[in-house]
Write a protein that holds these residues in place. Structure first.
Motif, PDB file in Angstrom:
ATOM      1  N   ARG A   1       0.835  -1.219   0.000  1.00  0.00           N
ATOM      2  CA  ARG A   1       0.000   0.000   0.000  1.00  0.00           C
ATOM      3  C   ARG A   1       0.865   1.263   0.000  1.00  0.00           C
ATOM      4  NH1 ARG A   1      -4.199  -2.492   2.748  1.00  0.00           N
ATOM      5  NH2 ARG A   1      -3.155  -2.508   4.758  1.00  0.00           N
ATOM      6  N   GLN A   2       2.023   1.188   0.660  1.00  0.00           N
ATOM      7  CA  GLN A   2       2.839   2.398   0.875  1.00  0.00           C
ATOM      8  C   GLN A   2       3.924   2.614  -0.179  1.00  0.00           C
ATOM      9  OE1 GLN A   2       2.226   4.600   3.261  1.00  0.00           O
ATOM     10  NE2 GLN A   2       0.584   3.348   4.123  1.00  0.00           N
ATOM     11  N   ILE A   3       4.259   1.596  -0.963  1.00  0.00           N
ATOM     12  CA  ILE A   3       5.523   1.614  -1.701  1.00  0.00           C
ATOM     13  C   ILE A   3       5.605   2.679  -2.797  1.00  0.00           C
ATOM     14  CG2 ILE A   3       4.920  -0.187  -3.405  1.00  0.00           C
ATOM     15  CD1 ILE A   3       8.308   0.206  -1.631  1.00  0.00           C
ATOM     16  N   ALA A   4       4.463   3.020  -3.435  1.00  0.00           N
ATOM     17  CA  ALA A   4       4.518   3.950  -4.578  1.00  0.00           C
ATOM     18  C   ALA A   4       5.174   5.261  -4.159  1.00  0.00           C
ATOM     19  CB  ALA A   4       3.112   4.206  -5.101  1.00  0.00           C
ATOM     20  N   GLY A   5       6.073   5.752  -4.978  1.00  0.00           N
ATOM     21  CA  GLY A   5       6.698   7.056  -4.734  1.00  0.00           C
ATOM     22  C   GLY A   5       7.922   7.006  -3.836  1.00  0.00           C
ATOM     23  N   ASN A   6       8.259   5.804  -3.305  1.00  0.00           N
ATOM     24  CA  ASN A   6       9.449   5.729  -2.451  1.00  0.00           C
ATOM     25  C   ASN A   6      10.707   5.527  -3.294  1.00  0.00           C
ATOM     26  OD1 ASN A   6       9.047   5.716   0.655  1.00  0.00           O
ATOM     27  ND2 ASN A   6       7.235   4.718  -0.223  1.00  0.00           N
ATOM     28  N   ASP A   7      11.791   6.172  -2.861  1.00  0.00           N
ATOM     29  CA  ASP A   7      13.072   6.024  -3.555  1.00  0.00           C
ATOM     30  C   ASP A   7      13.852   4.839  -3.009  1.00  0.00           C
ATOM     31  OD1 ASP A   7      13.113   8.718  -5.050  1.00  0.00           O
ATOM     32  OD2 ASP A   7      12.622   9.270  -2.977  1.00  0.00           O
ATOM     33  N   VAL A   8      13.572   4.483  -1.742  1.00  0.00           N
ATOM     34  CA  VAL A   8      14.355   3.432  -1.072  1.00  0.00           C
ATOM     35  C   VAL A   8      13.415   2.548  -0.261  1.00  0.00           C
ATOM     36  CG1 VAL A   8      16.284   2.985   0.519  1.00  0.00           C
ATOM     37  CG2 VAL A   8      16.236   5.124  -0.766  1.00  0.00           C
ATOM     38  N   PHE A   9      13.675   1.239  -0.279  1.00  0.00           N
ATOM     39  CA  PHE A   9      12.960   0.312   0.619  1.00  0.00           C
ATOM     40  C   PHE A   9      14.002  -0.469   1.410  1.00  0.00           C
ATOM     41  CE2 PHE A   9      11.042  -4.031   1.239  1.00  0.00           C
ATOM     42  CZ  PHE A   9      10.200  -3.648   2.276  1.00  0.00           C
ATOM     43  N   VAL A  10      13.926  -0.389   2.726  1.00  0.00           N
ATOM     44  CA  VAL A  10      14.883  -1.113   3.580  1.00  0.00           C
ATOM     45  C   VAL A  10      14.096  -2.137   4.398  1.00  0.00           C
ATOM     46  CG1 VAL A  10      16.784  -0.905   5.221  1.00  0.00           C
ATOM     47  CG2 VAL A  10      16.180   1.053   3.803  1.00  0.00           C
ATOM     48  N   ALA A  11      14.382  -3.413   4.193  1.00  0.00           N
ATOM     49  CA  ALA A  11      13.665  -4.470   4.912  1.00  0.00           C
ATOM     50  C   ALA A  11      14.529  -4.922   6.086  1.00  0.00           C
ATOM     51  CB  ALA A  11      13.392  -5.643   3.966  1.00  0.00           C
ATOM     52  N   VAL A  12      14.181  -4.429   7.259  1.00  0.00           N
ATOM     53  CA  VAL A  12      14.958  -4.790   8.457  1.00  0.00           C
ATOM     54  C   VAL A  12      14.183  -5.803   9.289  1.00  0.00           C
ATOM     55  CG1 VAL A  12      16.414  -3.834  10.289  1.00  0.00           C
ATOM     56  CG2 VAL A  12      15.629  -2.334   8.465  1.00  0.00           C
TER      57      VAL A  12
ATOM     58  N   ASP B   1       9.422  -9.567  -3.158  1.00  0.00           N
ATOM     59  CA  ASP B   1       8.313  -9.081  -3.992  1.00  0.00           C
ATOM     60  C   ASP B   1       8.516  -7.622  -4.407  1.00  0.00           C
ATOM     61  OD1 ASP B   1       7.187 -11.519  -3.794  1.00  0.00           O
ATOM     62  OD2 ASP B   1       5.468 -10.914  -2.553  1.00  0.00           O
ATOM     63  N   ILE B   2       9.028  -6.807  -3.483  1.00  0.00           N
ATOM     64  CA  ILE B   2       9.250  -5.390  -3.831  1.00  0.00           C
ATOM     65  C   ILE B   2      10.387  -5.287  -4.855  1.00  0.00           C
ATOM     66  CG2 ILE B   2      10.012  -3.134  -2.925  1.00  0.00           C
ATOM     67  CD1 ILE B   2       7.096  -3.839  -2.206  1.00  0.00           C
ATOM     68  N   ALA B   3      11.440  -6.081  -4.645  1.00  0.00           N
ATOM     69  CA  ALA B   3      12.584  -6.033  -5.576  1.00  0.00           C
ATOM     70  C   ALA B   3      12.180  -6.501  -6.968  1.00  0.00           C
ATOM     71  CB  ALA B   3      13.729  -6.878  -5.031  1.00  0.00           C
ATOM     72  N   ALA B   4      11.106  -7.317  -7.057  1.00  0.00           N
ATOM     73  CA  ALA B   4      10.666  -7.848  -8.359  1.00  0.00           C
ATOM     74  C   ALA B   4       9.667  -6.936  -9.055  1.00  0.00           C
ATOM     75  CB  ALA B   4      10.066  -9.234  -8.162  1.00  0.00           C
ATOM     76  N   LEU B   5       9.323  -5.793  -8.461  1.00  0.00           N
ATOM     77  CA  LEU B   5       8.399  -4.855  -9.127  1.00  0.00           C
ATOM     78  C   LEU B   5       9.049  -4.358 -10.427  1.00  0.00           C
ATOM     79  CD1 LEU B   5       7.158  -2.648  -6.115  1.00  0.00           C
ATOM     80  CD2 LEU B   5       5.829  -4.361  -7.383  1.00  0.00           C
ATOM     81  N   PRO B   6       8.242  -3.939 -11.405  1.00  0.00           N
ATOM     82  CA  PRO B   6       8.829  -3.486 -12.676  1.00  0.00           C
ATOM     83  C   PRO B   6       9.834  -2.339 -12.494  1.00  0.00           C
ATOM     84  CG  PRO B   6       6.421  -3.610 -12.821  1.00  0.00           C
ATOM     85  CD  PRO B   6       6.775  -3.941 -11.419  1.00  0.00           C
ATOM     86  N   GLN B   7       9.518  -1.384 -11.599  1.00  0.00           N
ATOM     87  CA  GLN B   7      10.479  -0.295 -11.355  1.00  0.00           C
ATOM     88  C   GLN B   7      10.699  -0.182  -9.849  1.00  0.00           C
ATOM     89  OE1 GLN B   7       8.573   2.926 -13.557  1.00  0.00           O
ATOM     90  NE2 GLN B   7      10.341   2.866 -14.935  1.00  0.00           N
ATOM     91  N   PRO B   8      11.511  -1.088  -9.308  1.00  0.00           N
ATOM     92  CA  PRO B   8      11.640  -1.116  -7.841  1.00  0.00           C
ATOM     93  C   PRO B   8      12.425   0.084  -7.321  1.00  0.00           C
ATOM     94  CG  PRO B   8      13.182  -2.656  -8.834  1.00  0.00           C
ATOM     95  CD  PRO B   8      12.382  -2.066  -9.960  1.00  0.00           C
TER      96      PRO B   8
END
Ligand code: C5P
Length: 397
Positions: free
Chosen positions: A262-273, A311-318
């Motif tokens: 739900r939150q991922i759109a528009g983010n430049d970075v995703f950190v999975a801790v 799953d996030i890394a596999a998005l078309p434009q992660p």
């Protein structure tokens, strides 16, 4: 020592929270800052200059015409060496003067004459805080680039309850430290997961991982300090949310997965801790399982949870994806194989024995350039190094 070699001027104005400024001086000095205290005349009715002199180890100034300062230029002399000017507590009267550029005592004259950042920690009765004049003055100060710390909401010395309490000295210290950090991620958006997940077996039992969330929360704080807009999707932990960070609380891996999407759109970075549970009970029960009701111990059928990071890394434009690998052995081998299988540019490895649950950690970064071991350090210091590395990778994209 997070404020080593920093020179601060602490302005104290007249309000009951002035007694907390004494503790603030102690904390600032403990972090290595030199602190020059300047008081208004009203402040001296609450706490004496002697208290601040003893805690700061420097003479305290209250008077613009103080003969101890050569050539009667106290406002210039005292502000020129300052890296920041902090006013705590800042009364409603002080904010009104600052918003209008008045300079009728040493402190307000110094504010006009300064060439460094100005931070204010307001403290006043809730009605004064909500008065349209104060609201107007704060808007002016914000527009002038002044950093407003707090205030908090709660019990007031006058017996009322509401907004206007000065932040606690520890919180003000944290804000001051934050403002000195380099703004590597200004204008960027960063989403992260932290803490464990909890997978219900029945209403009182579940499967979880050991994770305090401290490393993830430190990264959220460091990213915010670096100027990013930060959203933290957090499993159940006993930590308070870092200032300026938007936290969304979740419990299970499925909830975390859905919330991240739900939150991922528009983010430049995703950190999975987050320490996400690999499996969840296939059919959580509505009622508590009773001991002894059956002859055999109950068998719990498990289902695999989705891989949130994968799953996030596999998005078309992660976004730039960063993972963590907490391993009990063969760190480099396992971390590097996770980095490849999830197709992420950076993974942060740590040996469980080195950092689990504590305040310190030992991390190694693995990216396309190889391994970069970081020295053992407090989690916030490591988080700042990681944020700098993330900023460098973003630059290269
Ligand atoms: O190999 P593993 O999947 O445990 O790799 C750990 C990394 O993947 C961590 O960054 C963790 O937050 C993330 N992860 C995830 N979703 C899972 C399991 C792990 O995002 N279901």
């Amino acid at each position: 020592m997070e404020l080593a070699e920093k020179c601060l001027v602490l302005g104290v104005t007249g309000g009951i929270a002035a007694y907390k400024a004494a503790e603030l001086v102690r904390l600032l000095v403990r972090e290595g800052a030199s602190v020059q205290v300047v008081m208004t005349e009203a402040a001296t009715h609450f706490v004496t200059p002697v208290t601040f002199q003893a805690l700061s180890g420097r003479p305290v100034f209250t008077d613009q015409w103080d003969p101890r300062i050569a050539n009667n230029m106290a406002h210039i002399e005292l502000s020129r060496t300052a890296d920041a000017l902090l006013i705590a507590p800042a009364s409603a009267d002080c904010l009104a003067k600052l918003a209008n550029g008045l300079a009728d005592d040493l402190l307000t004259t110094m504010v006009l004459a300064r060439d460094c950042a100005l931070h204010v920690a307001p403290a006043m009765n809730r009605q004064m805080w909500e008065n349209p004049a104060t609201i107007r003055n704060l808007a002016t100060l914000r527009a002038d680039g002044v950093n407003i710390f707090g205030p908090a909401c709660g019990d007031q010395a006058c017996g009322e309850t509401g907004p206007g309490r000065m932040l606690e000295p520890e919180e003000i210290l944290g804000e001051v430290i934050s403002h000195f950090q380099p703004k590597h991620l200004a204008g960027k958006r960063l989403l992260l997961t932290a803490g464990p997940t909890f997978e219900a077996i029945d209403p009182v039992r579940g499967i979880t991982n050991l994770s305090t969330g401290k490393m993830g929360y430190a990264i959220a704080r460091a990213a915010r300090e670096a100027g990013a807009q930060v959203t933290l999707v957090s499993g159940p932990v006993a930590l308070s949310c870092p200032p300026g960070v938007k936290r969304i609380a979740v419990t299970s891996a499925l909830e975390m997965h859905a919330e991240v999407h739900r939150q991922i759109a528009g983010n430049d970075v995703f950190v999975a801790v987050a320490a996400v549970a690999d499996y969840r009970p296939a059919r959580p029960l509505d009622q508590k399982i009773k001991k002894g009701a059956q002859t055999q111990p109950p068998a719990i059928e498990l289902r695999q949870n989705p891989d949130i990071l994968g799953d996030i890394a596999a998005l078309p434009q992660p976004p730039l994806c960063v993972g963590f690998a907490a391993e009990s052995e063969r760190l480099a081998e396992y971390a590097e194989s996770k980095r490849r299988s999830k197709r992420i540019p950076l993974i942060v490895g740590n040996l469980i024995a080195d950092g689990f649950g504590g305040e310190q950690n030992t991390l190694t970064l693995f990216d396309d350039d190889g391994q970069h071991p970081l020295p053992p350090a407090p989690k916030i210091a490591l988080a700042r190094l990681l944020v700098a590395r993330i900023a460098a990778l973003l630059e290269k994209r």
